[in-house]
Design a protein around this motif. Structure first.
Motif, PDB file in Angstrom:
ATOM      1  N   CYS A 101       0.841  -1.201   0.163  1.00 10.25           N
ATOM      2  CA  CYS A 101       0.030   0.077  -0.013  1.00 10.25           C
ATOM      3  C   CYS A 101       0.828   1.193   0.031  1.00 10.25           C
ATOM      4  CB  CYS A 101      -0.851   0.136   1.232  1.00 10.25           C
ATOM      5  SG  CYS A 101      -2.137   1.502   1.469  1.00 10.25           S
ATOM      6  N   PHE A 108      -7.597   7.797   6.127  1.00  7.01           N
ATOM      7  CA  PHE A 108      -6.439   7.471   6.898  1.00  7.01           C
ATOM      8  C   PHE A 108      -5.277   8.323   6.502  1.00  7.01           C
ATOM      9  CE2 PHE A 108      -2.166   5.496   6.949  1.00  7.01           C
ATOM     10  CZ  PHE A 108      -2.198   5.006   8.112  1.00  7.01           C
ATOM     11  N   PHE A 113      -3.968  10.231   9.999  1.00  7.27           N
ATOM     12  CA  PHE A 113      -2.471   9.910  10.558  1.00  7.27           C
ATOM     13  C   PHE A 113      -1.539  10.210   9.513  1.00  7.27           C
ATOM     14  CE2 PHE A 113      -5.491   6.924  12.544  1.00  7.27           C
ATOM     15  CZ  PHE A 113      -5.439   7.263  13.826  1.00  7.27           C
ATOM     16  N   GLU A 165       1.458  11.269   9.643  1.00 13.03           N
ATOM     17  CA  GLU A 165       2.780  10.752   9.902  1.00 13.03           C
ATOM     18  C   GLU A 165       3.002   9.323   9.211  1.00 13.03           C
ATOM     19  OE1 GLU A 165       0.524  11.558  12.140  1.00 13.03           O
ATOM     20  OE2 GLU A 165       1.397  13.292  13.450  1.00 13.03           O
ATOM     21  N   ILE A 166       1.936   8.244   9.524  1.00  8.42           N
ATOM     22  CA  ILE A 166       2.033   7.130   9.252  1.00  8.42           C
ATOM     23  C   ILE A 166       1.922   6.898   7.584  1.00  8.42           C
ATOM     24  CG2 ILE A 166       1.352   4.501   9.518  1.00  8.42           C
ATOM     25  CD1 ILE A 166      -0.230   5.522  11.961  1.00  8.42           C
ATOM     26  N   ALA A 208       5.241   7.724   6.180  1.00  9.32           N
ATOM     27  CA  ALA A 208       6.239   6.895   6.220  1.00  9.32           C
ATOM     28  C   ALA A 208       6.127   5.532   5.181  1.00  9.32           C
ATOM     29  CB  ALA A 208       6.178   6.183   7.918  1.00  9.32           C
ATOM     30  N   MET A 209       4.699   5.197   5.156  1.00 11.85           N
ATOM     31  CA  MET A 209       4.494   4.249   3.968  1.00 11.85           C
ATOM     32  C   MET A 209       4.809   4.823   2.619  1.00 11.85           C
ATOM     33  SD  MET A 209       0.835   2.984   5.741  1.00 11.85           S
ATOM     34  CE  MET A 209       0.447   1.847   4.587  1.00 11.85           C
ATOM     35  N   ARG A 221       8.395   4.654   1.609  1.00 10.88           N
ATOM     36  CA  ARG A 221       8.704   3.355   0.847  1.00 10.88           C
ATOM     37  C   ARG A 221       8.401   3.264  -0.461  1.00 10.88           C
ATOM     38  NH1 ARG A 221       9.935  -0.223   5.178  1.00 10.88           N
ATOM     39  NH2 ARG A 221       8.751   0.502   6.970  1.00 10.88           N
ATOM     40  N   VAL A 269       1.765   6.939  18.223  1.00  9.67           N
ATOM     41  CA  VAL A 269       2.074   6.726  16.834  1.00  9.67           C
ATOM     42  C   VAL A 269       3.426   7.573  16.518  1.00  9.67           C
ATOM     43  CG1 VAL A 269       1.538   7.362  14.525  1.00  9.67           C
ATOM     44  CG2 VAL A 269      -0.107   6.088  15.972  1.00  9.67           C
ATOM     45  N   ARG A 270       3.283   8.920  16.795  1.00 10.80           N
ATOM     46  CA  ARG A 270       4.637   9.540  16.816  1.00 10.80           C
ATOM     47  C   ARG A 270       5.860   8.943  17.440  1.00 10.80           C
ATOM     48  NH1 ARG A 270       2.274  15.637  16.554  1.00 10.80           N
ATOM     49  NH2 ARG A 270       1.013  15.171  14.726  1.00 10.80           N
ATOM     50  N   LEU A 315       7.014   6.139  15.577  1.00  9.15           N
ATOM     51  CA  LEU A 315       7.717   6.258  14.230  1.00  9.15           C
ATOM     52  C   LEU A 315       9.013   7.000  14.443  1.00  9.15           C
ATOM     53  CD1 LEU A 315       4.535   8.046  12.543  1.00  9.15           C
ATOM     54  CD2 LEU A 315       5.927   5.865  11.478  1.00  9.15           C
ATOM     55  N   GLN A 328      11.826   0.846  14.439  1.00  7.75           N
ATOM     56  CA  GLN A 328      11.797   0.759  12.940  1.00  7.75           C
ATOM     57  C   GLN A 328      12.324  -0.339  12.183  1.00  7.75           C
ATOM     58  OE1 GLN A 328       9.538   2.451  11.137  1.00  7.75           O
ATOM     59  NE2 GLN A 328       8.590   3.191  13.065  1.00  7.75           N
ATOM     60  N   ASP A 353      10.675  -3.722  10.432  1.00 10.43           N
ATOM     61  CA  ASP A 353      11.081  -3.914   9.134  1.00 10.43           C
ATOM     62  C   ASP A 353      11.580  -5.327   8.949  1.00 10.43           C
ATOM     63  OD1 ASP A 353      10.293  -1.564   7.986  1.00 10.43           O
ATOM     64  OD2 ASP A 353      12.377  -0.786   7.547  1.00 10.43           O
ATOM     65  N   PRO A 366       0.802  -3.086   6.468  1.00  5.64           N
ATOM     66  CA  PRO A 366       1.629  -1.891   6.320  1.00  5.64           C
ATOM     67  C   PRO A 366       1.579  -1.041   7.487  1.00  5.64           C
ATOM     68  CG  PRO A 366      -0.048  -2.016   4.737  1.00  5.64           C
ATOM     69  CD  PRO A 366      -0.256  -3.130   5.483  1.00  5.64           C
ATOM     70  N   VAL A 367       0.570  -0.874   8.281  1.00  2.19           N
ATOM     71  CA  VAL A 367       0.347   0.176   9.255  1.00  2.19           C
ATOM     72  C   VAL A 367       1.092  -0.540  10.476  1.00  2.19           C
ATOM     73  CG1 VAL A 367      -0.987   1.474  10.687  1.00  2.19           C
ATOM     74  CG2 VAL A 367      -1.815   1.105   8.266  1.00  2.19           C
ATOM     75  N   ARG A 396       3.471  -2.410  10.419  1.00  2.00           N
ATOM     76  CA  ARG A 396       5.078  -2.332  10.114  1.00  2.00           C
ATOM     77  C   ARG A 396       5.643  -0.944  10.485  1.00  2.00           C
ATOM     78  NH1 ARG A 396       7.875  -3.937   4.472  1.00  2.00           N
ATOM     79  NH2 ARG A 396       9.763  -3.294   4.971  1.00  2.00           N
ATOM     80  N   GLU A 397       4.693   0.041  10.397  1.00  4.49           N
ATOM     81  CA  GLU A 397       5.313   1.529  10.743  1.00  4.49           C
ATOM     82  C   GLU A 397       5.170   1.623  12.173  1.00  4.49           C
ATOM     83  OE1 GLU A 397       6.906   2.967   8.533  1.00  4.49           O
ATOM     84  OE2 GLU A 397       6.018   2.349   6.825  1.00  4.49           O
ATOM     85  N   ILE A 398       4.130   1.190  12.689  1.00  5.75           N
ATOM     86  CA  ILE A 398       4.162   1.443  14.448  1.00  5.75           C
ATOM     87  C   ILE A 398       4.348   0.520  15.389  1.00  5.75           C
ATOM     88  CG2 ILE A 398       2.713   3.640  13.661  1.00  5.75           C
ATOM     89  CD1 ILE A 398       0.227   2.118  14.446  1.00  5.75           C
ATOM     90  N   LEU A 411      -7.012   3.134  12.159  1.00 10.03           N
ATOM     91  CA  LEU A 411      -5.683   2.862  11.899  1.00 10.03           C
ATOM     92  C   LEU A 411      -5.551   1.740  10.669  1.00 10.03           C
ATOM     93  CD1 LEU A 411      -3.783   2.644  15.407  1.00 10.03           C
ATOM     94  CD2 LEU A 411      -3.035   4.118  13.384  1.00 10.03           C
TER      95      LEU A 411
END
Lengths: 245, 677
Positions: free
Chosen positions: A173, A180, A184, A186-187, A190-191, A194, B8-9, B12, B18, B22, B319-320, B322-324, B363
């Motif tokens: 994604c 979303f 969010f 920030e997320i 980040a995605m 990538r 969340v912040r 990240l 992180q 990954d 994927p979310v 994976r980030e948080i 989320l």
């Protein structure tokens, strides 16, 4: 064959060249294209935000307009809007005996653009020359909610003079997700980073996709990162409308 | 700023986290895909069947649960049913209190439902000492943290952090060597297992037809806590049921593959009651069946979430996540949930209420990667969408009433965050039924976008207008394929060995599939044409290891030739302190070719400890007792006849520290199968 083209609100607001491209591509493939007056938004933003009442209101409006426009195939320029009409209109009206059959009837004649060209019109090669290094981002709704992957890839493979590079982790994604990315960011960033890194690795001139929403989101990321690759909707390429709005 | 956004912040910004996330995402994905390839039938076929099995349980839940409880009682389980977390805690505290005055020592193996009912805090408040014995949980507990993942609790930690924790709290000289850290944990926890008054475990599946429970672990701690303490308490979610051993076999084909990419976990333990006459194992086995909102959830549009078998595949695919990572999934007021990731954002509001966790379903980008990975076809994106909508009281809501255009907003909105965006959406929805206004608004929005793009951190807005600006299409580049020299860039992650991957084995071509599989899992094979030779081979092995004493099945339960050979060589059968024995010697009822597993049932004179406590486990298996697969094995066994049946697939292993594979964490480091015939 007559078709009704639902350009989607995002393309209509932010990138009309997608709609113009789709009109030309469909015409070249032998279809007679009508754009019904009065189409706005399918209701997906409200639905995804958990507001089914607003979504129902928008769905009823959409169903009404498309019924009045004639009982012919409806073609949409976004995987996510197609999934909304095809799958979720029935959810919205599950307990409404008056609207459920109408929702189902519309779902049955609704197609995503690439799916319609390849599966219904049987066309892959529209004789378009596109002499660039290209890659393809399969948007999540197109790929997983609709299971449409072979069709856009066939259309891309038939472009004349193009050099195709597979996008690493193509099925991941991009982080847009509608509501979303606003809730969010920030997320979503980040995605997106990538996705942008993967696109940059292809060194493609153009990254094609079939969803205006992911297209604009990723384009924003590419621009911010200074990656020269440009996002294009397949309809813009097939209709050759992409150079100037 | 609200608690969720803050969490969340924080996630990240955490670079170590992180990197760990990954690695987790990439390796788990590769391992899962590889494991799908070894399924006996196509993935889509098997998960379709598994989905039906679980859906059928939920459709006949009362009936199946009633039968399960009745048969479990008949097998000697003391069964308790708890309506909610408080009742579950009270039941468990009472059982522990009955073992004597506080502090009692409680050894726990990994269990999500005990996290859900906050059991550890309750036991500690009552003055007891609780030790988590899964390596990842142990680390997390030492650090006073919570598990970050339902399968890999310490996924968020780097080895340096674990090393520091072990140095500070266990007195280990500082080392970043994962094997050394694992050995320290083994020594420390072995004492806990041997001294614990009560063992507490979760339950992966309850089997209604046989009245037994199935627990899968890799390290062996699950076997320890269900074998060594005098009292065992198994805590299970009320929905975790299958009807038959065949259905269980199907689930076990899918669960480990989806969780860790293994064909089967190292220890698949089937328990059918307390110790029988002459057996080892607990004298008392309690089964606490916890509802805690599940029956209620079954009546809502989120009911399909109850199919979940807690494999964690959706977390690894998301994927979310994976980030948080798992710790960022907090409720409106910062309450942590035990269940993060795609399944968590459905069942957290579903089980514990959307007043607390109604923020979590947002989320998610609705990308659908979770549903693709789910072994029981939980339609996660659909459920997430439903979890965002105001929930009707029952599955069949009354027909929707027609709201007026300016109806008051639903109360859910009032508590949602990001109000400007919400207001925009509401306005947009109203405009959408008025095409003329809508068109004008579109133009206005398009015109305002450059300004908005500068004000709001939304990439989408910055992507608008790019193609118009550049106009590069007009230049003919005239590049051809040849000049581009296109190579397919691969990310390179595929080359990394996942921790549970099958390694290439020299055994592969010369021996049976059983031997091939077992050696690939770091097991060893001693082939012998007959029992006499087998006896001699075992003696030679023991002499090479300089072992004079074995913890073994009683002589009458081992092949006579083997017993005779041991006696001739002067090797003693250990009777005194079993924990001191380096080598265990057992038979095996069956071998399973597809997974390289051996099946070791308990019985009088056949202690489970022999295949569990020693550093080396030697098992004698007749080639004729090898069956092709798990389904055949479970069909062949009379499960309820033994208190415990251990299906053992290679040596004990863990990958809880930085996903580095380490053998022998709690169970045997070496498994040697003497293959006879």
């Amino acid at each position: 064959m007559k078709v009704l083209l639902f350009g989607t609100c995002l393309a209509g607001t932010f990138r009309e060249s997608i709609i113009q491209g789709a009109v030309r591509a469909l015409q070249r493939a032998g279809a007679e294209v009508l754009i019904p007056r009065g189409l706005t938004c399918c209701g997906q933003p409200a639905f995804n935000a958990g507001d089914w009442e607003d979504a129902r209101r928008m769905a009823r409006h959409t169903i009404g307009v498309l019924e009045a426009a004639g009982d012919v195939p409806v073609v949409l320029l976004a995987g996510s809007c197609t999934a909304m009409i095809r799958h979720h209109y029935a959810d919205l009206f599950a307990d409404d005996p008056a609207w459920l059959p109408r929702a189902r009837a519309l779902a049955a004649r609704t197609y995503e653009f690439t799916e319609f060209l390849v599966d219904v019109l049987g066309v892959t090669d529209l004789g378009v020359r596109f002499p660039y290094r290209i890659t393809y981002h399969p948007s999540c709704h197109l790929l997983r909610a609709l299971g449409v992957d072979r069709q856009p890839r066939a259309l891309i493979a038939a472009l004349h003079g193009a050099a195709f590079v597979e996008l690493p982790h193509a099925d991941e994604c991009c982080g847009f997700g509608g509501v979303f990315s606003a809730e969010f960011p920030e997320i979503a960033h980040a995605m997106l980073e990538r996705k942008v890194a993967n696109i940059a690795a292809t060194q493609a001139d153009y990254c094609l996709t079939a969803d205006p929403s992911c297209l604009l989101h990723i384009q924003g990321g590419l621009r911010r990162a200074g990656v020269p690759t440009r996002m294009l909707h397949i309809a813009e390429v097939l209709g050759e409308t992409w150079q100037k709005g | 700023m609200d608690a969720l956004r803050q969490a969340v912040r924080k996630a990240l910004a955490d670079e170590a986290l992180q990197a760990a996330l990954d690695a987790n995402a990439e390796r788990r994905r590769a391992a899962r895909e590889r494991a799908h390839a070894t399924l006996p039938e196509p993935w889509e076929v098997m998960r379709g069947r598994a989905a039906e099995v679980r859906a059928d349980i939920l459709a006949h839940w009362d009936e199946v649960l009633t039968r399960f409880v009745a048969r479990a009682r008949a097998n000697g389980f003391i069964v308790h049913q708890a309506a909610d977390a408080a009742e579950a805690r009270r039941i468990i505290l009472d059982i522990v209190a009955a073992q004597g005055p506080a502090p009692r020592l409680v050894a726990k193996s990994k269990s999500m439902v005990t996290e859900e009912i906050a059991l550890n805090a309750a036991l500690e408040a009552a003055g007891h000492r609780v030790v988590e014995t899964d390596l990842g949980e142990f680390i997390v507990q030492l650090r006073h943290e919570r598990p970050a993942h339902i399968i890999t609790p310490a996924v968020h930690l780097r080895r340096q952090e674990v090393a520091q924790t072990f140095h500070d709290l266990l007195g280990m000289p500082y080392t970043e060597d994962v094997a050394a850290m694992t050995a320290t944990a083994r020594r420390h926890l072995r004492e806990v297992f041997l001294q614990a008054d009560v063992g507490i475990s979760g339950v992966n599946f309850g089997i209604a037809d046989t009245g037994g429970i199935c627990i899968v672990t890799n390290e062996g701690n699950g076997r320890m806590v269900t074998t060594l303490p005098r009292v065992h308490i198994a805590v299970m979610g009320a929905e975790r049921l299958v009807r038959t051993p065949e259905d269980l076999a199907l689930m076990l084909e899918l669960l480990p593959r989806s969780a860790t990419g293994q064909d089967l976990t190292v220890y698949t333990t089937l328990i059918h009651g307390p110790r029988r006459a002459g057996e080892d194992g607990p004298e008392e086995r309690h089964l606490v069946i916890v509802d805690n909102g599940r029956q209620r959830l079954a009546q809502t549009p989120l009911a399909d979430a109850l199919r979940c078998i807690r494999c964690g595949a959706c977390l690894n695919a998301c994927p979310v996540f994976r980030e948080i990572g798992g710790h960022a999934y907090v409720g409106r007021h910062g309450e942590p949930t035990p269940y993060p990731g795609p399944i968590g954002i459905v069942i957290s509001p579903g089980l514990f209420g959307s007043e607390k966790f109604g923020n979590l379903p947002y989320l998610c980008t609705l990308c659908g990667a979770c549903a693709e990975a789910c072994p029981v076809e939980v339609p996660l994106p659909e459920l997430i969408l439903r979890a965002r909508a105001p929930q009707p009281a029952t599955r069949h809501s009354p027909p929707a009433t027609r709201h007026s255009l300016f109806a008051t907003r639903h109360s859910l909105f009032a508590t949602r965050h990001a109000p400007p965006f919400r207001s925009f959406l509401a306005l947009y929805a109203r405009l959408a039924t008025r095409p003329h206004l809508f068109r004008r608004a579109q133009r206005l929005l398009a015109a305002a976008t450059p300004l908005l793009a500068r004000l709001l951190p939304i990439p989408f807005l910055q992507g608008v207008g790019v193609s118009e600006e550049t106009g590069i299409a007009n230049e003919e580049s005239g590049i051809t394929n040849e000049e581009l020299g296109i190579a397919n860039e691969e990310s390179g992650i595929a080359n990394e060995e996942p921790p549970f991957a099958i390694r290439h084995s020299q055994f592969a071509t010369r021996n049976s599939p059983f031997a091939t599989r077992l050696t690939a899992l770091d097991g060893e094979i001693l082939p012998a044409p007959d029992m006499t030779t087998a006896g001699e081979a075992i003696v030679r092995f023991l002499q090479r290891e300089e072992v004079t004493e074995v913890l073994a099945w009683a002589p009458e339960h081992l092949p006579a030739e083997v017993t005779a050979a041991l006696q001739r060589a002067g090797i003693a059968f250990c009777h005194g302190e079993p924990a001191a024995c380096r080598v265990g010697l057992t038979g095996a009822a069956l071998g399973i070719a597809a997974t390289g597993s051996i099946v070791v049932p308990s019985g009088a004179g056949r202690p489970q400890a022999a295949s569990l406590l020693p550093e080396i486990h030697i098992a004698v298996l007749r080639r004729g007792d090898i069956v092709p697969d798990l389904t055949t094995a479970l069909r062949r066994l009379d499960l309820a006849a033994a208190g415990m049946t251990a299906i053992i697939t290679g040596p004990s292993r863990t990958a809880d520290i930085e996903m580095t594979l380490t053998l022998g964490v709690h169970g045997p480091r070496r498994v040697v199968v003497v293959l006879v015939g």
